[in-house]
Each structure stands twice: as structure tokens, then as C-alpha cells.
Design a protein around this motif. Structure first.
Motif, PDB file in Angstrom:
ATOM      1  N   ASN A  65       0.828  -1.191   0.000  1.00  0.00           N
ATOM      2  CA  ASN A  65       0.000   0.000   0.000  1.00  0.00           C
ATOM      3  C   ASN A  65       0.869   1.249   0.000  1.00  0.00           C
ATOM      4  O   ASN A  65       0.558   2.250  -0.656  1.00  0.00           O
ATOM      5  CB  ASN A  65      -0.918  -0.014   1.230  1.00  0.00           C
ATOM      6  N   ILE A  66       1.993   1.193   0.726  1.00  0.00           N
ATOM      7  CA  ILE A  66       2.938   2.323   0.712  1.00  0.00           C
ATOM      8  C   ILE A  66       3.504   2.534  -0.690  1.00  0.00           C
ATOM      9  O   ILE A  66       3.600   3.663  -1.183  1.00  0.00           O
ATOM     10  CB  ILE A  66       4.073   2.083   1.727  1.00  0.00           C
ATOM     11  N   ILE A  67       3.890   1.430  -1.332  1.00  0.00           N
ATOM     12  CA  ILE A  67       4.433   1.536  -2.695  1.00  0.00           C
ATOM     13  C   ILE A  67       3.398   2.137  -3.632  1.00  0.00           C
ATOM     14  O   ILE A  67       3.696   3.060  -4.423  1.00  0.00           O
ATOM     15  CB  ILE A  67       4.884   0.160  -3.197  1.00  0.00           C
ATOM     16  N   TRP A  68       2.154   1.653  -3.536  1.00  0.00           N
ATOM     17  CA  TRP A  68       1.091   2.131  -4.427  1.00  0.00           C
ATOM     18  C   TRP A  68       0.827   3.628  -4.210  1.00  0.00           C
ATOM     19  O   TRP A  68       0.695   4.392  -5.168  1.00  0.00           O
ATOM     20  CB  TRP A  68      -0.176   1.319  -4.187  1.00  0.00           C
ATOM     21  N   LYS A  69       0.755   4.048  -2.947  1.00  0.00           N
ATOM     22  CA  LYS A  69       0.454   5.445  -2.677  1.00  0.00           C
ATOM     23  C   LYS A  69       1.570   6.366  -3.160  1.00  0.00           C
ATOM     24  O   LYS A  69       1.308   7.479  -3.645  1.00  0.00           O
ATOM     25  CB  LYS A  69       0.201   5.649  -1.190  1.00  0.00           C
ATOM     26  N   ASN A  70       2.818   5.932  -3.022  1.00  0.00           N
ATOM     27  CA  ASN A  70       3.925   6.730  -3.551  1.00  0.00           C
ATOM     28  C   ASN A  70       3.827   6.868  -5.061  1.00  0.00           C
ATOM     29  O   ASN A  70       4.031   7.968  -5.611  1.00  0.00           O
ATOM     30  CB  ASN A  70       5.263   6.107  -3.164  1.00  0.00           C
ATOM     31  N   ILE A  71       3.542   5.769  -5.747  1.00  0.00           N
ATOM     32  CA  ILE A  71       3.432   5.819  -7.211  1.00  0.00           C
ATOM     33  C   ILE A  71       2.283   6.727  -7.634  1.00  0.00           C
ATOM     34  O   ILE A  71       2.417   7.547  -8.556  1.00  0.00           O
ATOM     35  CB  ILE A  71       3.257   4.399  -7.777  1.00  0.00           C
ATOM     36  N   PHE A  72       1.134   6.588  -6.955  1.00  0.00           N
ATOM     37  CA  PHE A  72      -0.016   7.424  -7.299  1.00  0.00           C
ATOM     38  C   PHE A  72       0.310   8.902  -7.085  1.00  0.00           C
ATOM     39  O   PHE A  72       0.020   9.751  -7.940  1.00  0.00           O
ATOM     40  CB  PHE A  72      -1.222   7.030  -6.459  1.00  0.00           C
ATOM     41  N   GLN A  73       0.939   9.198  -5.941  1.00  0.00           N
ATOM     42  CA  GLN A  73       1.267  10.594  -5.653  1.00  0.00           C
ATOM     43  C   GLN A  73       2.293  11.133  -6.637  1.00  0.00           C
ATOM     44  O   GLN A  73       2.199  12.292  -7.091  1.00  0.00           O
ATOM     45  CB  GLN A  73       1.785  10.720  -4.213  1.00  0.00           C
ATOM     46  N   GLY A  74       3.294  10.291  -6.984  1.00  0.00           N
ATOM     47  CA  GLY A  74       4.287  10.732  -7.955  1.00  0.00           C
ATOM     48  C   GLY A  74       3.684  11.005  -9.321  1.00  0.00           C
ATOM     49  O   GLY A  74       4.028  11.996  -9.990  1.00  0.00           O
ATOM     50  N   ALA A  75       2.746  10.146  -9.762  1.00  0.00           N
ATOM     51  CA  ALA A  75       2.080  10.357 -11.051  1.00  0.00           C
ATOM     52  C   ALA A  75       1.195  11.594 -11.013  1.00  0.00           C
ATOM     53  O   ALA A  75       1.162  12.393 -11.973  1.00  0.00           O
ATOM     54  CB  ALA A  75       1.261   9.117 -11.402  1.00  0.00           C
ATOM     55  N   ALA A  76       0.468  11.785  -9.912  1.00  0.00           N
ATOM     56  CA  ALA A  76      -0.408  12.950  -9.797  1.00  0.00           C
ATOM     57  C   ALA A  76       0.396  14.242  -9.781  1.00  0.00           C
ATOM     58  O   ALA A  76       0.033  15.227 -10.447  1.00  0.00           O
ATOM     59  CB  ALA A  76      -1.245  12.835  -8.522  1.00  0.00           C
ATOM     60  N   ASN A  77       1.508  14.251  -9.049  1.00  0.00           N
ATOM     61  CA  ASN A  77       2.332  15.469  -9.005  1.00  0.00           C
ATOM     62  C   ASN A  77       2.968  15.763 -10.356  1.00  0.00           C
ATOM     63  O   ASN A  77       3.267  16.932 -10.667  1.00  0.00           O
ATOM     64  CB  ASN A  77       3.425  15.313  -7.949  1.00  0.00           C
ATOM     65  N   THR A  78       3.197  14.737 -11.161  1.00  0.00           N
ATOM     66  CA  THR A  78       3.761  14.949 -12.500  1.00  0.00           C
ATOM     67  C   THR A  78       2.732  15.538 -13.447  1.00  0.00           C
ATOM     68  O   THR A  78       3.032  16.459 -14.230  1.00  0.00           O
ATOM     69  CB  THR A  78       4.292  13.627 -13.071  1.00  0.00           C
ATOM     70  N   ALA A  79       1.491  15.032 -13.372  1.00  0.00           N
ATOM     71  CA  ALA A  79       0.460  15.443 -14.338  1.00  0.00           C
ATOM     72  C   ALA A  79      -0.283  16.703 -13.929  1.00  0.00           C
ATOM     73  O   ALA A  79      -0.718  17.481 -14.793  1.00  0.00           O
ATOM     74  CB  ALA A  79      -0.533  14.305 -14.540  1.00  0.00           C
ATOM     75  N   ALA A  80      -0.458  16.940 -12.634  1.00  0.00           N
ATOM     76  CA  ALA A  80      -1.263  18.070 -12.173  1.00  0.00           C
ATOM     77  C   ALA A  80      -0.501  19.385 -12.270  1.00  0.00           C
ATOM     78  O   ALA A  80       0.716  19.436 -12.096  1.00  0.00           O
ATOM     79  CB  ALA A  80      -1.700  17.830 -10.727  1.00  0.00           C
TER      80      ALA A  80
END
Length: 577
Positions: free
Chosen positions: A552-567
Motif C-alpha cells: 500500500n505504501i508503494i502504491w500510494k507513492n506511485i499514485f502521488q508521484g504520477a499525480a504530481n507529474t500530471a497536475a
């Protein structure tokens, strides 16, 4: 939402210990059965008739086990000309009341055995050795269709007071028993544990055991280099089954074999799966939890130190091979939170608390697949991602202190495919012995297209990925069970999304045209890098929820990294989260 959560609803360390102990139990068939054969041969020199022979065997077993066992024999015969001993319908039966009385005095064991042997034959018996030296030998000892039941009652004491068990040394009826070959065919073993609330069973069926140069000396200590009192041995069982009345999981294995000369254990068609359907599972549990299904067509433990396993209870293996394995993880957000604190559940922490010393020097993974499915409470639909064609090696999986002094890192280098198409590779490093579960992950993937992520995005986030081409993804995550950080470089172009909502009347997802237009033109970057601008990098900071697991930690980091890249700004990120 968690990717491949690692908390199991069954205790892996208990299962491992049961498997280890059960592998040793067929050896007890050898000891119990040979003692019966030895008494038959001994009695021949003192009695002339078969009826007296059977009586003497029963008396010998009673005396040799402090009256805790008695034996019944259908028939027993000696043929001095052909140098054979035969016995049929042999039963070794425990006197449980006597055992419990001895337990209260600090004497005896916390388990008991029931043994049935329909047929026992010893050929090539050397009578002269017994007359001169009380040593009995034979060319071959054969047991057929034996069944051994091992019972562990929960109310038996778990200790033995050696001071109370000390006996006055008596002259043994037999000093030494030897067989050039001991063969046990068609043997079945039932390992039964009776707890205060439940009874679990481990069945080993259709077994065959061959021991060569087998020697049993009642008054001598067992040679730690011997295998069940033999120079070499081979064991094979046609199937293994584990069941428990209230267990949520069952274990099955089609074939298992072991050879001391090859130092190899092979398991085929190993399966760990729920005892019920997913719907029934969740209905029974009533809370959010992961459901696991594991299938391993072939698992090989090469270079296993069976001496360490038998004598010290340590699992030490040089090379472990896992081929064509599949693990499916199902998680439903429709149920209430479990409320369970998952601290101490990271991979190296689970290893540290495995309940037995473990050293797996090299674990080779070949052509395996991991699938994660989550049911969203937003859409009531499942979304899945799959990592297939996984190949690689995991090194230094251990919890043994002296090994940790030499090397404190377990490292996994893996390659595979994301959702069947995109190449990916990952390097996991786990700091062994670290109480906080310190880890790092470096990953890389390339050529991810909209179709590969659209289904999971629609199911879990109510967002349709209309178009997207990801050229490459670089990931670096560092952390422990309390917090983690990540650095991301995601190169992509042609991002276009359709934000959705659920129509309350039809229950179907519908695109929100205005919101989608605003998102695509004002809230999200269409590409990275943008024309004439440098590549954007992103970071993540995730403080772990005490109810979340490692992935879950890995998933949340990936999601946050993708969101910060696109937003385009932090407010958009918060909306996406």
C-alpha cells in the motif's frame, strides 16, 4: 487502496513449522515398525510357537514404552530355512490415560502415535548375529500400506523432566538392528492437532520411503549425520492436504519428494487457496481483508541442509527454484475497515518472526505472475493490474543472526511485463533485522498505453483514460513502516481523460463533459516534457496508515508521484487523491 498487501489471514510461520515437522514423521514409522519386527525375531529364539511369539511381541512393546503403547498382531511367522520373518495386521495403539498420567509427572511426550501395518516382511535374516552378540540384521525389511496417525492434544504438557524420566539401565533384548534396505510402500500419514477450539489435519498420502544401510541401536545416541538412522534415504508422497475446521485457507500439493544424496526437495502443484468463494469469505470475515490464491506448479529446494532441518529445526537452502507460479490477491473496499494495525508486517519483519531459523541463499523466480484486483466502493466494480513473465533472483533471505552479521540486506532483482505488454524491472532492498522495516525500491517501466490502465482507472477512480502514451517511468522509493519518500521521472504525451459519475437510476458510469474539458485544458499537463520546457520531476511523501501494508505504501507513492507529474498545482493533486 493497496497494491499486493502482505498481511496474511493465516499464520505462515505455523504452516511452515507444521510442514517441517510432518516431513520428519514418516521416519517414526520406521522406528515403530522395526521395533516390532525386531521383537518378533528375538522372540523366536525364546519361544517355539507362533502364539507365544505374538504374546512376547506385545509384552516387549509394553515394557519398551513404559506401558504407554500396546500392540496387536493378526499373525506372525518365522521361517528359519528361508531366513524370513512375516507379520500381518499389526497395530500400535496408545494408552492415552497412561500418557496423560505420565505427563502430569513430567514424563513422556506431548504427542502420541497410532500405527497400522497390514504387512511386514524381513528377508535375509542373520540369526547367528543375534545368538552371539544380540545383533539382528537382514537384507531387506519391507512394510506395505502402513498408516500413521500423529496426534497433538492441546491439553498435553509441552515439557519433559529428564530427571524424572531417567531409568535404571537394563540389559536390552536387542543391542543392534540393521537392514541393508528398509522399504515402506503405500504409506499414509495423518498429522492431527487438537486445539482448545478446533482440530486441524495434515494428510500425506501414497508415500514411499527407502532407507539404505539402516541401523538402530537402542542404547546409543543417534548419529546426527544419519537420516532416520540410515546412511541415505528417499521419501516421496503422492499428495499433501491440509485442512482445519475453522481455517479460511487450505493447502494442497500433488507430489513431494526428497533425497538425501541429491539434497533436494521437490514439490509439484502446490496450492494455497481459500476454503470458500470470495463472497462467502467476505461474508464470514465481515471486514476488509486480502484474499490470496497461490499456485506453484513446481518448487525445488536444491542444496537443502537436511541435517540442520532434522536436528536443529533450521531451514537452510542454497538454491530455491520457483517456476510458473501465480499469485492472485483480491481486496474489496465495500466492507468496513478491519481496524487491524499492520505494523510489523513488512516482508523482512515477517521473516524475522517466522518462528524458525531460515536461510534461502538464492531464490530463482521463473515465468511467474502476480495479479491484484480491488473492488471500488465508488463504482462497485473490480479493477485489476497484472505483472506477468516475472523472472529474476532474490538473494539472502535469512533471519539467522550469524548470517545477518555477514550480510544485512535481502535483494530482489526482477523483470517482467506490466499488464502483458510493457517491459518493467524492479530492484527491492530489505534491511534485515531492522525493527522499522527499512527498505528501498528502484523501478523502471516503458511503453505503457492508455488501454493498459483504462479499465483499472475507470473502476477505481471514475476516470476514463481516453489517450495516453507513457514512454518511460523511473521510480525511487525509500522508507520504513512509518514513512516513505519517492522521486519520479515520468515521460509521457497525449494525456486526455474523461471524468465520470455514476447515474443513480441506471447504475452506469457517465462522462462529465464540462469537468473533463476543464481537467484536460486547465488542470492537467498534456505531456512531459512540454515543448521548449525541461523535463518535470516529481516527489512523494507518504506517512503510512497503521492499517495499511507494505505494498500500500508503494502504491500510494506511485499514485502521488504520477499525480504530481500530471497536475498543474497542489490543489489539483488533492482533488485527484
Amino acid at each position: 487502496m493497496g497494491l499486493l498487501p502482505c498481511r496474511h489471514d493465516f499464520n505462515i510461520s505455523v504452516q511452515v513449522q507444521k510442514m517441517r515437522r510432518t516431513m520428519r514423521k514418516p521416519l517414526l514409522i520406521t522406528v515403530a515398525a522395526i521395533l516390532i519386527a525386531a521383537t518378533a525375531a528375538t522372540a523366536w529364539f525364546s519361544y517355539s510357537y507362533d502364539d507365544n511369539l505374538k504374546l512376547s511381541i506385545a509384552k516387549w512393546v509394553t515394557e519398551a514404552t513404559d506401558s504407554t503403547y500396546r500392540v496387536e498382531i493378526g499373525d506372525a511367522q518365522l521361517n528359519i530355512v528361508n531366513r524370513e520373518i512375516t507379520a500381518t495386521n499389526i497395530r500400535l495403539i496408545p494408552d492415552v490415560q497412561r500418557m496423560q498420567a505420565m505427563q502430569k509427572q513430567g514424563m513422556g511426550e506431548d504427542i502420541y502415535y497410532e500405527l497400522t501395518i497390514p504387512s511386514l516382511t524381513a528377508t535375509g535374516v542373520n540369526w547367528a548375529g543375534y545368538i552371539s552378540r544380540k545383533q539382528l540384521s537382514c537384507k531387506k525389511l519391507m512394510l506395505d500400506k502402513a498408516q500413521l496417525t500423529i496426534t497433538r492434544p492441546h491439553d498435553f504438557q509441552l515439557y519433559v523432566d529428564t530427571a524424572k524420566t531417567a531409568k535404571v539401565e537394563e540389559q536390552p533384548l536387542l543391542k543392534k538392528l540393521h537392514a541393508d534396505e528398509l522399504s515402506i510402500t503405500n504409506v499414509n500419514v495423518i498429522n492431527r492437532y487438537i486445539s482448545a477450539t478446533d482440530t486441524s489435519y495434515l494428510y500425506l498420502d501414497n508415500g514411499n520411503v527407502v532407507l539404505t544401510d539402516w541401523t538402530y541401536e537402542p542404547r546409543e545416541k543417534r548419529d546426527p549425520e544419519s537420516f532416520a538412522f540410515a546412511e541415505n534415504g528417499k521419501i516421496a508422497f503422492g499428495s499433501i492436504r491440509q485442512t482445519a475446521g475453522k481455517s479460511l485457507y487450505k493447502i494442497n500439493c500433488r507430489d513431494i519428494s526428497f533425497s538425501t544424496q541429491d539434497k533436494t526437495v521437490t514439490l509439484k502443484n502446490l496450492m494455497i487457496e481459500p476454503t470458500m468463494s470470495n463472497d462467502s469469505f467476505y461474508s464470514y470475515v465481515g471486514k476488509r481483508t486480502e484474499i490470496f490464491r497461490v499456485r506453484v506448479p513446481e518448487l525445488t529446494l536444491g542444496g537443502i541442509s537436511w541435517q540442520k532441518l532434522v536436528n536443529d529445526g533450521e531451514l537452510r537452502v542454497h538454491n530455491t527454484f520457483i517456476k510458473n507460479a501465480a499469485m492472485d490477491v483480491h481486496f474489496s473496499m465495500l466492507l468496513p475497515s478491519s481496524g487491524v494495525n499492520k505494523g510489523g508486517q513488512f516482508p523482512q519483519q515477517l521473516l524475522q518472526n517466522a518462528g524458525m531459523p531460515i536461510e534461502l541463499k538464492n531464490v530463482m523466480v521463473e515465468n511467474s505472475v502476480v495479479t491484484y484486483t480491488e473492488v471500488s466502493k465508488l463504482t462497485n466494480k473490480p479493477g485489476s493490474i497484472a505483472f506477468s513473465e516475472i523472472n529474476g533472483i532474490i538473494r539472502n533471505v535469512t533471519n539467522i543472526p550469524e548470517q545477518l552479521k555477514a550480510n544485512k540486506w535481502a535483494v530482489a532483482d526482477l523483470k517482467g511485463k506490466f499488464n502483458k505488454e510493457s517491459d518493467l524491472k524492479a530492484n527491492f532492498v530489505f534491511y534485515l533485522g531492522d525493527s522499522t522495516g527499512k527498505f528501498q525500491v528502484d523501478g523502471y517501466a516503458k511503453n505503457i498505453r492508455a488501454a493498459q490502465v483504462n479499465e483499472v482507472a475507470q473502476a477505481l477512480a471514475l476516470a476514463e483514460i481516453k489517450s495516453l502514451d507513457i514512454d518511460s517511468v523511473d521510480i525511487k522509493i525509500r522508507g520504513n513502516e512509518n514513512s516513505s519518500t519517492g522521486d519520479f521521472t515520468i515521460l509521457y504525451n497525449d494525456l486526455k481523460v474523461g471524468l465520470q459519475k455514476i447515474n443513480k437510476e441506471t447504475g452506469k458510469a457517465e462522462t462529465k463533459a464540462v469537468s473533463s474539458f476543464v481537467a484536460n485544458h486547465a488542470l492537467l499537463h498534456r505531456e512531459n516534457p512540454e515543448p521548449g520546457k525541461p523535463v518535470r520531476t516529481a516527489s512523494s511523501i507518504v506517512n503510512r496508515s497503521p492499517k495499511a501494508g507494505f505494498f500500500n505504501i508503494i502504491w500510494k507513492n506511485i499514485f502521488q508521484g504520477a499525480a504530481n507529474t500530471a497536475a498543474r498545482n497542489e490543489e489539483v493533486v488533492k482533488l485527484m487523491d
